[in-house]
Write a protein that holds these residues in place. Structure first.
Motif, PDB file in Angstrom:
ATOM      1  N   GLY A   1      78.527 116.053  53.237  1.00  0.00           N
ATOM      2  CA  GLY A   1      77.146 115.891  52.829  1.00  0.00           C
ATOM      3  C   GLY A   1      76.868 114.701  51.941  1.00  0.00           C
ATOM      4  N   LYS A   2      77.802 113.781  51.797  1.00  0.00           N
ATOM      5  CA  LYS A   2      77.591 112.612  50.938  1.00  0.00           C
ATOM      6  C   LYS A   2      76.451 111.753  51.471  1.00  0.00           C
ATOM      7  CE  LYS A   2      81.249 110.455  49.320  1.00  0.00           C
ATOM      8  NZ  LYS A   2      82.580 109.817  49.211  1.00  0.00           N
ATOM      9  N   ALA A   3      75.693 111.178  50.527  1.00  0.00           N
ATOM     10  CA  ALA A   3      74.568 110.322  50.907  1.00  0.00           C
ATOM     11  C   ALA A   3      74.990 108.867  51.110  1.00  0.00           C
ATOM     12  CB  ALA A   3      73.473 110.385  49.840  1.00  0.00           C
ATOM     13  N   SER A   4      76.165 108.514  50.641  1.00  0.00           N
ATOM     14  CA  SER A   4      76.686 107.164  50.837  1.00  0.00           C
ATOM     15  C   SER A   4      78.204 107.255  50.950  1.00  0.00           C
ATOM     16  CB  SER A   4      76.288 106.243  49.682  1.00  0.00           C
ATOM     17  OG  SER A   4      76.793 106.727  48.456  1.00  0.00           O
ATOM     18  N   VAL A   5      78.771 106.301  51.688  1.00  0.00           N
ATOM     19  CA  VAL A   5      80.217 106.320  51.932  1.00  0.00           C
ATOM     20  C   VAL A   5      80.766 104.910  51.861  1.00  0.00           C
ATOM     21  CG1 VAL A   5      80.226 108.417  53.352  1.00  0.00           C
ATOM     22  CG2 VAL A   5      79.858 106.182  54.438  1.00  0.00           C
TER      23      VAL A   5
END
Length: 303
Positions: free
Chosen positions: A168-172
């Motif tokens: 569910g991360k918004a940035s990687v």
């Protein structure tokens, strides 16, 4: 795709190709403000400088069987005065793409062309360099799957897919983006029982280039990323970034010595501006002159 003829260019052979001297002024393409060319300028500026700054065998292994890339490769080997001849080549290249797909590649006027469309045409490989497959967690049915990651150096993952893979991360990071693509962020229904199966990709050959989508700033670049090829680690280095904002594309190129060069065809015309080097804070690669990154370009670390 039909074979393409390369228009004669007034030169013999290009001795510029192959390891150029780090620190020498790099060449870019000037923007055509009448028939907007910034997407082509950015792509070709990075490609030209990669061809010029890499050993010859690298370019020979890029997109085998792709006649559009063969057209670019053949033309680049004839260029000895790039500040002038690259503009002539760009016009030939635009004509060719317009003939192939006139809606995607408008030729005249103040019309935008997507960098992603240009790269997707250039970076298809007729020789697959990997295999994708799925194994059903319910009934153990296995099957091969055809996905672009095995036949294209343009690796695109929808944000919903990498976000779900990364809890569910918004940035990687670029490494997380690549891991999501290769290790199961894409799914398909089982052919036997229709259960959801994760698609995993094994690389058989090291790709000479990969391009990843910056996802509107949600994917952060890394100086180096690691691929696994037949069980062995394979290091790729960041060598180019393309930026977009206010209906205009610009680019950065990182030479083999690690020097960063910035090009905006609307302001630098045929020159590139040398910048202070770092992807670790001093010079963020995510933005350049208020524009955000849209594509990160990696090549093998030995280039």
């Amino acid at each position: 795709m039909a074979a393409y003829d390369v228009d004669p260019v007034p030169s013999t052979s290009n001795k510029h190709l192959g390891w150029q001297t780090a620190g020498a002024g790099l060449v870019g393409l000037p923007w055509d403000s009448v028939n907007w060319s910034c997407a082509y300028d950015s792509v070709l500026t990075v490609l030209w400088n990669l061809f010029s700054d890499s050993p010859p065998e690298w370019s020979q292994n890029l997109a085998p069987g792709n006649e559009l890339m063969a057209f670019v490769r053949s033309a680049f080997t004839t260029i000895t005065a790039p500040a002038v001849q690259l503009v002539t080549f760009r016009e030939q290249f635009r004509d060719l793409l317009h003939a192939l797909a006139p809606v995607r590649f408008p030729r005249f006027g103040q019309e935008m062309t997507a960098v992603a469309d240009i790269l997707s045409m250039l970076l298809l490989s007729a020789v697959p360099f990997g295999n994708s497959s799925s194994v059903c967690p319910e009934c153990a049915t296995s099957s091969d799957v055809s996905i672009d990651a095995c036949a294209s150096y343009m690796w695109t993952v929808p944000s919903a897919c990498w976000s779900a893979y990364c809890s569910g991360k918004a940035s990687v990071s670029a490494s997380e983006y690549i891991a999501a693509l290769l290790d199961g962020c894409f799914t398909r229904p089982c052919l036997t029982c229709r259960a959801e199966c994760h698609i995993r990709t094994t690389l058989f050959f090291p790709p000479p280039m990969i391009v990843i989508d910056a996802a509107g700033g949600s994917v952060s670049p890394q100086d180096q990323v690691m691929l696994t090829v037949t069980g062995q680690p394979y290091l790729m280095r960041l060598r180019g970034v393309i930026y977009h904002g206010a209906n205009h594309f610009t680019a950065r190129f990182l030479d083999h010595a690690g020097v960063v060069w910035y090009h905006d065809g609307a302001s630098q015309t045929t020159g590139c501006v040398r910048e202070e080097r770092s992807v670790r804070g001093e010079l963020p690669m995510e933005t350049a002159r208020s524009r955000g990154a849209c594509h990160y370009i990696y090549v093998p670390s030995g280039n």
